[in-house]
Write a protein that holds these residues in place. Structure first.
Motif, short mmCIF file in Angstrom:
data_model
loop_
_atom_site.label_atom_id
_atom_site.label_comp_id
_atom_site.label_asym_id
_atom_site.label_seq_id
_atom_site.Cartn_x
_atom_site.Cartn_y
_atom_site.Cartn_z
N ARG A 63 41.32 26.83 48.39
CA ARG A 63 40.18 27.13 49.26
C ARG A 63 40.37 28.53 49.79
O ARG A 63 41.51 28.92 50.11
CB ARG A 63 40.11 26.17 50.45
CG ARG A 63 39.86 24.74 50.12
CD ARG A 63 39.77 23.93 51.41
NE ARG A 63 39.90 22.51 51.13
CZ ARG A 63 40.25 21.61 52.03
NH1 ARG A 63 40.50 21.99 53.28
NH2 ARG A 63 40.34 20.34 51.70
N THR A 64 39.29 29.25 49.94
CA THR A 64 39.38 30.59 50.51
C THR A 64 40.04 30.50 51.89
O THR A 64 39.68 29.65 52.70
CB THR A 64 37.98 31.22 50.63
OG1 THR A 64 37.43 31.30 49.31
CG2 THR A 64 38.05 32.61 51.22
N VAL A 87 37.88 32.08 45.32
CA VAL A 87 37.99 31.13 44.22
C VAL A 87 36.97 31.60 43.19
O VAL A 87 35.78 31.66 43.47
CB VAL A 87 37.70 29.68 44.67
CG1 VAL A 87 37.71 28.73 43.49
CG2 VAL A 87 38.72 29.25 45.74
N VAL A 88 37.45 31.95 41.99
CA VAL A 88 36.58 32.49 40.95
C VAL A 88 36.00 31.37 40.11
O VAL A 88 34.80 31.32 39.87
CB VAL A 88 37.35 33.51 40.07
CG1 VAL A 88 36.48 34.05 38.94
CG2 VAL A 88 37.88 34.66 40.93
N LYS A 90 37.43 27.14 38.26
CA LYS A 90 38.38 26.04 38.46
C LYS A 90 39.84 26.38 38.17
O LYS A 90 40.72 25.74 38.71
CB LYS A 90 37.95 24.81 37.67
CG LYS A 90 38.02 24.98 36.18
CD LYS A 90 37.57 23.73 35.46
CE LYS A 90 37.70 23.94 33.96
NZ LYS A 90 37.40 22.72 33.25
N ARG A 91 40.12 27.38 37.34
CA ARG A 91 41.52 27.72 37.04
C ARG A 91 41.87 29.16 37.39
O ARG A 91 42.97 29.62 37.10
CB ARG A 91 41.82 27.48 35.57
CG ARG A 91 41.69 26.00 35.21
CD ARG A 91 42.28 25.68 33.91
NE ARG A 91 43.74 25.56 34.05
CZ ARG A 91 44.52 25.19 33.06
NH1 ARG A 91 44.04 24.94 31.88
NH2 ARG A 91 45.82 25.10 33.25
N VAL A 92 40.95 29.87 38.02
CA VAL A 92 41.19 31.27 38.36
C VAL A 92 40.81 31.52 39.80
O VAL A 92 39.73 31.11 40.25
CB VAL A 92 40.37 32.22 37.44
CG1 VAL A 92 40.63 33.68 37.80
CG2 VAL A 92 40.68 31.97 35.97
N LEU A 93 41.69 32.18 40.54
CA LEU A 93 41.36 32.58 41.89
C LEU A 93 41.94 33.96 42.15
O LEU A 93 42.62 34.53 41.29
CB LEU A 93 41.84 31.56 42.93
CG LEU A 93 43.30 31.18 42.99
CD1 LEU A 93 44.10 32.15 43.84
CD2 LEU A 93 43.42 29.80 43.60
N GLN A 112 45.26 43.31 47.42
CA GLN A 112 44.06 42.53 47.71
C GLN A 112 43.38 42.07 46.43
O GLN A 112 43.25 42.83 45.47
CB GLN A 112 43.09 43.40 48.52
CG GLN A 112 41.86 42.67 49.00
CD GLN A 112 40.95 43.62 49.77
OE1 GLN A 112 40.60 44.69 49.29
NE2 GLN A 112 40.55 43.22 50.97
N ASP A 113 42.94 40.82 46.41
CA ASP A 113 42.14 40.25 45.32
C ASP A 113 42.81 40.38 43.96
O ASP A 113 42.21 40.84 42.99
CB ASP A 113 40.75 40.90 45.29
CG ASP A 113 39.91 40.56 46.51
OD1 ASP A 113 40.09 39.47 47.07
OD2 ASP A 113 39.08 41.40 46.90
N VAL A 114 44.07 39.94 43.85
CA VAL A 114 44.75 39.93 42.57
C VAL A 114 44.58 38.56 41.92
O VAL A 114 44.44 37.55 42.59
CB VAL A 114 46.25 40.31 42.70
CG1 VAL A 114 46.40 41.70 43.28
CG2 VAL A 114 47.01 39.31 43.51
N THR A 115 44.59 38.55 40.60
CA THR A 115 44.32 37.32 39.84
C THR A 115 45.49 36.35 39.88
O THR A 115 46.64 36.75 39.69
CB THR A 115 44.00 37.67 38.38
OG1 THR A 115 42.91 38.58 38.34
CG2 THR A 115 43.65 36.44 37.57
N LEU A 116 45.17 35.09 40.08
CA LEU A 116 46.12 33.99 39.94
C LEU A 116 45.49 33.01 38.97
O LEU A 116 44.31 32.67 39.10
CB LEU A 116 46.38 33.31 41.29
CG LEU A 116 47.43 32.20 41.24
CD1 LEU A 116 48.82 32.82 41.23
CD2 LEU A 116 47.29 31.27 42.42
N TYR A 117 46.26 32.58 37.99
CA TYR A 117 45.75 31.72 36.93
C TYR A 117 46.55 30.42 36.89
O TYR A 117 47.78 30.44 36.82
CB TYR A 117 45.86 32.48 35.60
CG TYR A 117 45.37 31.76 34.38
CD1 TYR A 117 44.22 30.99 34.38
CD2 TYR A 117 46.06 31.88 33.18
CE1 TYR A 117 43.77 30.35 33.25
CE2 TYR A 117 45.61 31.26 32.02
CZ TYR A 117 44.47 30.49 32.06
OH TYR A 117 44.02 29.87 30.93
#
Length: 179
Positions: A63-64, A87-88, A90-93, A112-117
């Motif tokens: 959750r944000t 939250v981008v 279901k598997r990427v934020l 800031q705003d780096v990808t998590l997979y």
């Protein structure tokens, strides 16, 4: 808000001046995550999951504004905490965190705003890959995650006004990004 100051070989947290922004922070992930999320937990990052029990809601869905807690491993002996900025899908934020990538050869800077997979086999956010500045994409390591801590008051500087959603999806879904 806190900034880091080095005295000898010891890193000490000190209050940030009122004019300093969240992204000006240089230091460890824990004081940064506390300032960015509003979740008031102290101690090494790997201890946050247990400390949150009974104090904050916890779960396994991003959750944000929630804090993601990385488990203690040989590569992360103190664990890691970061704050979900977007939250981008279901598997990427996207995360906003400190002390991950090197900037100008130095660790500790905020990103800031780096990808998590999510690369977990069951799509449950128990294993992830994190964007790493040196490779300009997802790093090759897979990190175990304890879960997400909810309930803080996130900083308004947690996310940018125009995050790169397309870049995050490309980072995650290019061939070889997953396992």
């Amino acid at each position: 808000m806190w900034a880091a100051a080095t005295f000898g070989a010891t890193l000490v947290a000190a209050p940030l001046p009122a004019a300093a922004g969240l992204l000006d922070y240089v230091g460890q992930c824990v004081p940064f995550a506390r300032a960015a999320s509003g979740i008031q937990i102290y101690g090494d990052a790997w201890t946050w999951w247990g400390q949150a029990d009974g104090r904050y809601d916890r779960g396994h869905a991003p959750r944000t504004g929630s804090v993601i807690v990385f488990a203690k491993t040989s590569r992360l002996p103190l664990g890691h905490v970061a704050v979900v900025s977007r939250v981008v899908e279901k598997r990427v934020l996207m995360l906003t965190h400190a002390n991950w990538s090197r900037q100008n050869g130095v660790r500790g800077h905020a990103e800031q705003d780096v990808t998590l997979y999510d690369v977990s086999p069951d799509n449950d956010w128990s294993e992830v890959k994190v964007w790493f500045r040196a490779s300009e994409g997802l790093g090759s390591s897979v990190y175990p995650v304890k879960g997400f801590i909810y309930g803080g008051r996130p900083s308004p500087q947690l996310t940018s006004t125009n995050p790169d959603y397309v870049g995050a999806l490309i980072d995650a879904y290019v061939p070889g990004a997953g396992r």
